[in-house]
Scaffold this motif. Structure first.
Motif, PDB file in Angstrom:
ATOM      1  N   ALA A 216      39.549  30.796  36.244  1.00 15.97           N
ATOM      2  CA  ALA A 216      40.637  29.815  36.357  1.00 15.97           C
ATOM      3  C   ALA A 216      40.480  28.909  37.569  1.00 15.97           C
ATOM      4  CB  ALA A 216      41.973  30.548  36.424  1.00 15.97           C
ATOM      5  N   SER A 217      39.354  29.026  38.278  1.00 12.57           N
ATOM      6  CA  SER A 217      39.149  28.182  39.462  1.00 12.57           C
ATOM      7  C   SER A 217      38.881  26.741  39.042  1.00 12.57           C
ATOM      8  CB  SER A 217      37.977  28.710  40.286  1.00 12.57           C
ATOM      9  OG  SER A 217      36.764  28.632  39.538  1.00 12.57           O
ATOM     10  N   ASP A 218      39.129  25.836  39.954  1.00  8.01           N
ATOM     11  CA  ASP A 218      38.906  24.410  39.661  1.00  8.01           C
ATOM     12  C   ASP A 218      37.442  24.123  39.364  1.00  8.01           C
ATOM     13  OD1 ASP A 218      41.590  23.944  40.042  1.00  8.01           O
ATOM     14  OD2 ASP A 218      41.369  23.390  42.167  1.00  8.01           O
ATOM     15  N   ALA A 219      36.529  24.905  39.973  1.00  7.17           N
ATOM     16  CA  ALA A 219      35.103  24.682  39.744  1.00  7.17           C
ATOM     17  C   ALA A 219      34.701  24.975  38.304  1.00  7.17           C
ATOM     18  CB  ALA A 219      34.283  25.548  40.698  1.00  7.17           C
ATOM     19  N   ARG A 220      35.472  25.835  37.613  1.00  9.88           N
ATOM     20  CA  ARG A 220      35.150  26.192  36.219  1.00  9.88           C
ATOM     21  C   ARG A 220      35.956  25.397  35.218  1.00  9.88           C
ATOM     22  NH1 ARG A 220      32.777  31.326  35.849  1.00  9.88           N
ATOM     23  NH2 ARG A 220      32.748  30.911  33.599  1.00  9.88           N
ATOM     24  N   ALA A 221      36.709  24.424  35.693  1.00  8.80           N
ATOM     25  CA  ALA A 221      37.553  23.636  34.791  1.00  8.80           C
ATOM     26  C   ALA A 221      36.701  22.943  33.738  1.00  8.80           C
ATOM     27  CB  ALA A 221      38.352  22.602  35.585  1.00  8.80           C
ATOM     28  N   GLY A 222      37.104  23.050  32.483  1.00 12.24           N
ATOM     29  CA  GLY A 222      36.402  22.396  31.389  1.00 12.24           C
ATOM     30  C   GLY A 222      35.278  23.204  30.789  1.00 12.24           C
ATOM     31  N   SER A 223      34.888  24.321  31.403  1.00 13.54           N
ATOM     32  CA  SER A 223      33.803  25.144  30.867  1.00 13.54           C
ATOM     33  C   SER A 223      34.328  26.075  29.784  1.00 13.54           C
ATOM     34  CB  SER A 223      33.150  25.967  31.983  1.00 13.54           C
ATOM     35  OG  SER A 223      34.097  26.842  32.567  1.00 13.54           O
ATOM     36  N   VAL A 224      33.414  26.519  28.920  1.00 15.59           N
ATOM     37  CA  VAL A 224      33.788  27.425  27.839  1.00 15.59           C
ATOM     38  C   VAL A 224      34.081  28.804  28.416  1.00 15.59           C
ATOM     39  CG1 VAL A 224      33.035  28.493  25.686  1.00 15.59           C
ATOM     40  CG2 VAL A 224      32.379  26.133  26.210  1.00 15.59           C
ATOM     41  N   GLY A 225      35.160  29.425  27.982  1.00 16.79           N
ATOM     42  CA  GLY A 225      35.534  30.734  28.482  1.00 16.79           C
ATOM     43  C   GLY A 225      34.540  31.802  28.042  1.00 16.79           C
ATOM     44  N   THR A 226      34.060  32.564  28.991  1.00 14.81           N
ATOM     45  CA  THR A 226      33.108  33.645  28.705  1.00 14.81           C
ATOM     46  C   THR A 226      33.718  34.972  29.129  1.00 14.81           C
ATOM     47  OG1 THR A 226      31.227  32.158  29.085  1.00 14.81           O
ATOM     48  CG2 THR A 226      30.794  34.530  29.107  1.00 14.81           C
ATOM     49  N   VAL A 227      33.747  35.919  28.198  1.00 10.64           N
ATOM     50  CA  VAL A 227      34.315  37.232  28.473  1.00 10.64           C
ATOM     51  C   VAL A 227      33.185  38.199  28.826  1.00 10.64           C
ATOM     52  CG1 VAL A 227      35.704  39.133  27.593  1.00 10.64           C
ATOM     53  CG2 VAL A 227      36.139  36.802  26.811  1.00 10.64           C
ATOM     54  N   PRO A 228      33.149  38.758  30.046  1.00 13.16           N
ATOM     55  CA  PRO A 228      32.188  39.816  30.346  1.00 13.16           C
ATOM     56  C   PRO A 228      32.760  41.170  29.890  1.00 13.16           C
ATOM     57  CG  PRO A 228      33.374  39.210  32.337  1.00 13.16           C
ATOM     58  CD  PRO A 228      33.927  38.357  31.225  1.00 13.16           C
ATOM     59  N   VAL A 229      32.025  41.866  29.050  1.00 17.22           N
ATOM     60  CA  VAL A 229      32.457  43.181  28.580  1.00 17.22           C
ATOM     61  C   VAL A 229      31.778  44.227  29.448  1.00 17.22           C
ATOM     62  CG1 VAL A 229      32.568  44.761  26.619  1.00 17.22           C
ATOM     63  CG2 VAL A 229      32.764  42.288  26.245  1.00 17.22           C
ATOM     64  N   ARG A 230      32.579  45.057  30.124  1.00 13.58           N
ATOM     65  CA  ARG A 230      32.060  45.990  31.121  1.00 13.58           C
ATOM     66  C   ARG A 230      32.080  47.435  30.617  1.00 13.58           C
ATOM     67  NH1 ARG A 230      31.734  43.324  36.010  1.00 13.58           N
ATOM     68  NH2 ARG A 230      32.825  41.314  36.062  1.00 13.58           N
ATOM     69  N   ALA A 231      31.243  48.258  31.237  1.00  9.81           N
ATOM     70  CA  ALA A 231      31.173  49.685  30.886  1.00  9.81           C
ATOM     71  C   ALA A 231      32.396  50.413  31.447  1.00  9.81           C
ATOM     72  CB  ALA A 231      29.897  50.306  31.445  1.00  9.81           C
ATOM     73  N   PRO A 232      33.142  51.123  30.610  1.00 10.17           N
ATOM     74  CA  PRO A 232      34.318  51.851  31.092  1.00 10.17           C
ATOM     75  C   PRO A 232      33.970  53.159  31.792  1.00 10.17           C
ATOM     76  CG  PRO A 232      34.071  52.177  28.740  1.00 10.17           C
ATOM     77  CD  PRO A 232      32.997  51.212  29.139  1.00 10.17           C
ATOM     78  N   LEU A 233      32.716  53.589  31.654  1.00 14.94           N
ATOM     79  CA  LEU A 233      32.276  54.820  32.313  1.00 14.94           C
ATOM     80  C   LEU A 233      30.776  54.757  32.537  1.00 14.94           C
ATOM     81  CD1 LEU A 233      30.783  56.508  29.828  1.00 14.94           C
ATOM     82  CD2 LEU A 233      33.113  57.115  29.268  1.00 14.94           C
ATOM     83  N   ALA A 234      30.291  55.616  33.422  1.00 12.11           N
ATOM     84  CA  ALA A 234      28.850  55.702  33.659  1.00 12.11           C
ATOM     85  C   ALA A 234      28.216  56.556  32.569  1.00 12.11           C
ATOM     86  CB  ALA A 234      28.585  56.315  35.023  1.00 12.11           C
ATOM     87  N   GLY A 235      27.031  56.169  32.137  1.00  8.96           N
ATOM     88  CA  GLY A 235      26.363  56.930  31.091  1.00  8.96           C
ATOM     89  C   GLY A 235      25.137  56.214  30.563  1.00  8.96           C
ATOM     90  N   THR A 236      24.763  56.572  29.347  1.00  6.86           N
ATOM     91  CA  THR A 236      23.572  56.025  28.693  1.00  6.86           C
ATOM     92  C   THR A 236      23.982  55.291  27.426  1.00  6.86           C
ATOM     93  OG1 THR A 236      22.239  57.865  29.524  1.00  6.86           O
ATOM     94  CG2 THR A 236      21.328  56.598  27.693  1.00  6.86           C
ATOM     95  N   VAL A 237      23.374  54.136  27.199  1.00  7.35           N
ATOM     96  CA  VAL A 237      23.637  53.386  25.971  1.00  7.35           C
ATOM     97  C   VAL A 237      22.893  54.084  24.830  1.00  7.35           C
ATOM     98  CG1 VAL A 237      23.424  51.168  24.796  1.00  7.35           C
ATOM     99  CG2 VAL A 237      23.898  51.236  27.260  1.00  7.35           C
ATOM    100  N   ILE A 238      23.621  54.709  23.925  1.00  8.17           N
ATOM    101  CA  ILE A 238      22.986  55.461  22.842  1.00  8.17           C
ATOM    102  C   ILE A 238      23.020  54.699  21.513  1.00  8.17           C
ATOM    103  CG2 ILE A 238      23.444  57.681  23.922  1.00  8.17           C
ATOM    104  CD1 ILE A 238      25.744  58.044  21.940  1.00  8.17           C
ATOM    105  N   GLU A 239      23.823  53.639  21.440  1.00  9.13           N
ATOM    106  CA  GLU A 239      23.851  52.799  20.239  1.00  9.13           C
ATOM    107  C   GLU A 239      24.072  51.357  20.647  1.00  9.13           C
ATOM    108  OE1 GLU A 239      26.804  54.160  17.521  1.00  9.13           O
ATOM    109  OE2 GLU A 239      25.722  55.972  16.950  1.00  9.13           O
ATOM    110  N   ARG A 240      23.381  50.435  19.952  1.00  7.93           N
ATOM    111  CA  ARG A 240      23.559  49.003  20.189  1.00  7.93           C
ATOM    112  C   ARG A 240      23.540  48.302  18.841  1.00  7.93           C
ATOM    113  NH1 ARG A 240      19.427  44.729  23.240  1.00  7.93           N
ATOM    114  NH2 ARG A 240      19.997  42.966  21.918  1.00  7.93           N
TER     115      ARG A 240
END
Length: 425
Positions: A216-240
């Motif tokens: 929401a900063s002025d520097a990002r005004a007009g850019s496409v919204g990007t959602v970063p999806v974060r890991a809710p816990l530490a572990g290993t990626v077993i499926e993608r």
């Protein structure tokens, strides 16, 4: 040919005779010295003390140990560990079959909270991630609208606050009526509530306060919204299940993360053993030991933590669960395993570690220390087999020192007779 036959018969006769000193006479075989002093005094056919002869010493069941092989206190690289025979708690063992499974309490299915296009994938199958790491990013028009609403209400709330502060100052000086201050307060409260609602909507989309402030900063005004999806816990990626550029819907399961530092073992318990298991678990906690074909000789241990509440109609078994620590990641979900539920009892019995007991042609024996640097094969009568020890019924007094680990090294030495040692002379 005749010489070879005679040699073979001599070796066979020697193999059938006991290799320990104490019971040679009892079986009617050639007398072997029955005291330690006589054992070390007898001479062999080479006219030297037999315990010093590398060709004949094995006939006495005597093994000479190099000091470098013996593991001492504080040392971990010795092959042989010597300890006194003592009393151990007797155990009840219940063997079960089982299968390694994921720990569902440390498992997360990752799904975006907004629809959009996958613009970046930051991790791959099999990668280890920390809690909070960005797994992938999604460009979302819905997010862009929500960011726009947040920026709008933030600006309106800021203006309304300035107006409220001005009206408060005027009201205090009696320049402006109180009703104007009240109107300004109501307007500010309206925009502030709208701003909070916009912020909550962004939080529901999976954005934290720092990410919201950045987007929401002025520097990002007009850019496409990007959602970063974060890991809710530490572990290993077993499926993608996603690729860059793919259009995804909100709630679609795109990744699975599992913490494999602890796993579950599901075991099948027959109805006939249920009452026994319930009775024992009321008295004391039960531990579970498992072995897998993938790691022969390795034993993994955990705690029994669940007994199923229903019986499977197909095989008439109750599901039982244990949790095992898996810090090295050796145990993999889907592995079959042989499990043993272990209950400690109040009975104390004379027992030795499983690794101490050797067998040869149906006879059980251990290696007893008789002098520094020397151990002697000693036949024993064994009883019950526990999880990690074997009951000794006769042949060893309490306190006698034996080879607890590395007995296989001693066994290979005293059984050289079976390989024809000494016949070449």
């Amino acid at each position: 040919m005749t010489t070879k036959i005679v040699c073979f018969l001599a070796v066979a006769a020697l193999t059938l005779s006991p290799l320990f000193a104490e019971e040679g006479a009892a079986h009617g075989h050639a007398a072997i010295p029955q005291t330690v002093d006589r054992l070390f005094a007898v001479q062999c056919e080479h006219k030297v003390p037999q315990h010093t002869c590398d060709e004949c010493r094995y006939e006495l069941g005597l093994v000479k140990l190099d000091a470098s092989l013996i593991r001492t206190e504080g040392q971990t690289n010795g092959l042989i560990r010597i300890e006194p025979v003592g009393r151990h708690t007797a155990q009840i063992l219940l063997p079960l079959s089982g299968e390694i499974a994921l720990n569902a309490n440390a498992l997360a299915h990752i799904a975006p909270r907004v629809p959009g296009i996958v613009c970046a994938v930051r991790t791959d199958l099999g990668s280890r991630v920390k809690k909070g790491d960005v797994l992938f990013e999604i460009e979302s028009p819905e997010l862009s609208r929500a960011i726009g609403a947040y920026r709008k209400n933030r600006a309106l709330a800021a203006l309304a606050l300035k107006n409220l502060e001005r009206e408060r100052a005027l009201a205090e000086k009696k320049i402006s009526p109180e009703s104007d201050r009240i109107d300004a307060q109501m307007k500010y409260d309206e925009y502030r509530i709208e701003l909070e609602a916009a912020a909550n909507e962004l939080a529901v989309m999976g954005l934290d306060a720092a990410t919201i402030a950045d987007l929401a900063s002025d520097a990002r005004a007009g850019s496409v919204g990007t959602v970063p999806v974060r890991a809710p816990l530490a572990g290993t990626v077993i499926e993608r299940r996603l690729t860059p550029g793919e259009v995804v819907e909100a709630g679609r399961d795109l990744m699975t993360i599992a913490d494999l530092s602890a796993v579950w073992v599901w075991m099948s318990l027959y109805e006939r053993d249920l009452a026994r298991l319930l009775e024992e678990t009321k008295k004391r906690p039960a531990r579970v030991r498992i072995a897998t074909s993938a790691f022969p000789g390795a034993v993994f241990e955990g705690a029994l933590d669940l007994i199923g509440a229903s019986v499977d109609e197909g095989d008439r078994t109750v599901k039982v669960r244990a949790t095992l620590k898996n810090p090295d990641g050796l145990l993999r979900p889907g592995m079959f395993c042989a499990s043993t539920v272990v209950f400690e009892t109040g009975e104390r019995v004379l027992a030795v570690p499983k690794s101490a007991v050797m067998t040869d042609e149906g006879a059980s024996f251990v290696f007893r220390k008789i002098r520094d640097g020397f151990v002697l094969r000693t036949d024993v009568k064994t009883g019950r087999v526990f999880a990690d020890s074997v009951e000794i019924l006769s042949g060893l007094p309490e306190g006698e020192k034996i080879v607890a680990e590395g007995a296989f090294v001693c066994k290979s030495d005293v059984l050289r007779a079976k390989m024809g040692a000494g016949c070449a002379d």
